[in-house]
Design an enzyme around this catalytic site. Structure first.
Site: not given
Length: 420
Positions: A50, A120, A190, A193
């Site tokens: 993001c 990530q 879900a 985060t």
């Protein structure tokens, strides 16, 4: 070959641009395949979160390299170079290595030291592994980066305080509402985060949570942990009026909650206020929702001020972490440079082995002819010495003859003449 890092992040681009440059998990394999078709790209990893979209590449150097990669990125996302040029950053070799290590260690995150980014980065690396999109140098870089991030966590206190986008979202809710315990909270998604958000809220005694997700199984596991109700995404419209707080973070390419949906919910709530926190990129909630009376919409960028308030205690740890990154970056670059000598060393060893074998063969032949062993050994040592020092001797003579003192000293160093 060269290592590159190209991307945009929360520091260089607003969410309105970042959401247009994200790579969907469902199409990441095709993106990597397309990227590897570029003439100069030998290997690559695509990191898309993001707060950042970055390409880590192993490439062949060429004059139009930067333009080629930027053109591919723009073409893939249907953007013009002018739209992204001011927001893009470009790092090469040492700077690219340092940047990746800083990213994975949480030093370049919106939330300094946040741990989610390492997972990530590992996920992005694994995707390239599955697509066989890694080269030896890129794979070694990422493996080294993971150990660096672990060292930063172990040797500094950069991750000791609970600061994250998820934590910031919960902090915002606590600032607006005196108590969260009796409020109804709707969580959309879900993923990692939302899991963190749910746990934070659960720790603050929130008793009424709904989790809306595309797949029930993943949501149910989280709901069981925090005592929440699971609802389908399709039921959000019908249940939105029940929510005092909405926190959304999905990977949907299009908004899930629109202005009309929120208008209907507010009407049913008799205009009791509703807090909506959109921490997804691309955005899950239409930005026009923020224009509605009694709807208080915050995006991931709006959380920045809250996050900054919790940063001071991590600054000292960040200085220590930066030293670790600099040290490990230098170590990796030394290894990378050494790889350039591997072929030369291999050739040199093969040449020496050939000369040894020739001298040995001559010695064995002499012994077979009845020559005394002592004489054979002396001749072997003499010939082998002459053959091994022939090329270095010529180089020394040429350097001395041309007056090249620097080359002469380099040869002396390489032959170990000043170490005896």
């Amino acid at each position: 070959m060269s290592l590159l890092a190209l991307g945009i992040n929360h520091k260089t681009a607003p969410v309105s641009l970042r959401e247009r440059v994200t790579f969907s998990p469902d199409t990441l394999d095709r993106a990597i395949e397309s990227l590897l078709r570029q003439p100069s790209v030998q290997a690559g990893v695509v990191l898309s979160t993001c707060n950042r979209t970055e390409l880590y590449l192993s490439v062949e150097q060429r004059a139009d390299l930067r333009q080629q990669i930027v053109d591919w990125l723009c073409s893939y996302h249907q953007l013009t170079p002018e739209e992204v040029s001011d927001s893009l950053y470009w790092h090469q070799d040492n700077e690219a290595v340092s940047h990746l290590m800083r990213v994975a260690s949480g030093l370049d995150s919106l939330v300094l030291g946040e741990p989610q980014i390492l997972g990530q980065v590992k996920k992005a690396f694994s995707e390239s592994q599955r697509e066989q999109a890694l080269s030896a140098d890129l794979e070694r870089l990422f493996q080294k980066t993971f150990s660096v991030a672990k060292r930063v966590r172990t040797e500094t206190e950069i991750g000791t305080s609970a600061v994250s986008v998820a934590f910031a979202a919960c902090t915002l809710a606590r600032q607006i509402f005196e108590s969260l315990a009796r409020l109804n909270v709707l969580l959309v998604g879900a993923g990692e985060t939302i899991e963190l958000v749910a746990r934070h809220l659960h720790q603050h005694q929130v008793q009424h949570m709904m989790i809306a997700n595309r797949t029930r199984e993943r949501a149910q596991s989280l709901a069981d942990e925090v005592g929440a109700e699971v609802i389908p995404l399709a039921d959000i419209d019908a249940r939105l009026a029940d929510a005092d707080i909405v926190i959304s973070s999905t990977a949907s390419p299009l908004p899930i909650i629109g202005k009309g949906m929120v208008e209907r919910a507010l009407k049913a709530r008799r205009n009791r206020p509703m807090l909506l926190v959109d921490i997804a990129v691309p955005r899950d909630i239409e930005p026009e929702v923020g224009d509605l009376a009694n709807a208080y919409l915050y995006s991931v960028d709006d959380l920045h001020a809250i996050i900054q308030g919790n940063m001071a205690q991590r600054q000292e740890a960040a200085v220590q972490a930066e030293h670790i990154v600099q040290q490990e970056c230098a170590n990796f670059m030394a290894w990378l440079r050494a790889q350039g000598a591997v072929d030369t060393i291999r050739e040199y060893r093969a040449q020496a082995e050939q000369r040894r074998a020739e001298a040995e063969s001559e010695a064995l032949a002499a012994l077979a002819q009845g020559v005394e062993a002592e004489a054979v050994i002396r001749r072997l040592a003499h010939r082998l010495t002459n053959r091994l020092i022939h090329a270095p001797t010529k180089s020394l003579q040429q350097a001395a003859g041309s007056g090249d003192a620097q080359r002469l000293q380099m040869l002396r160093d390489s032959l170990g003449l000043d170490h005896n």
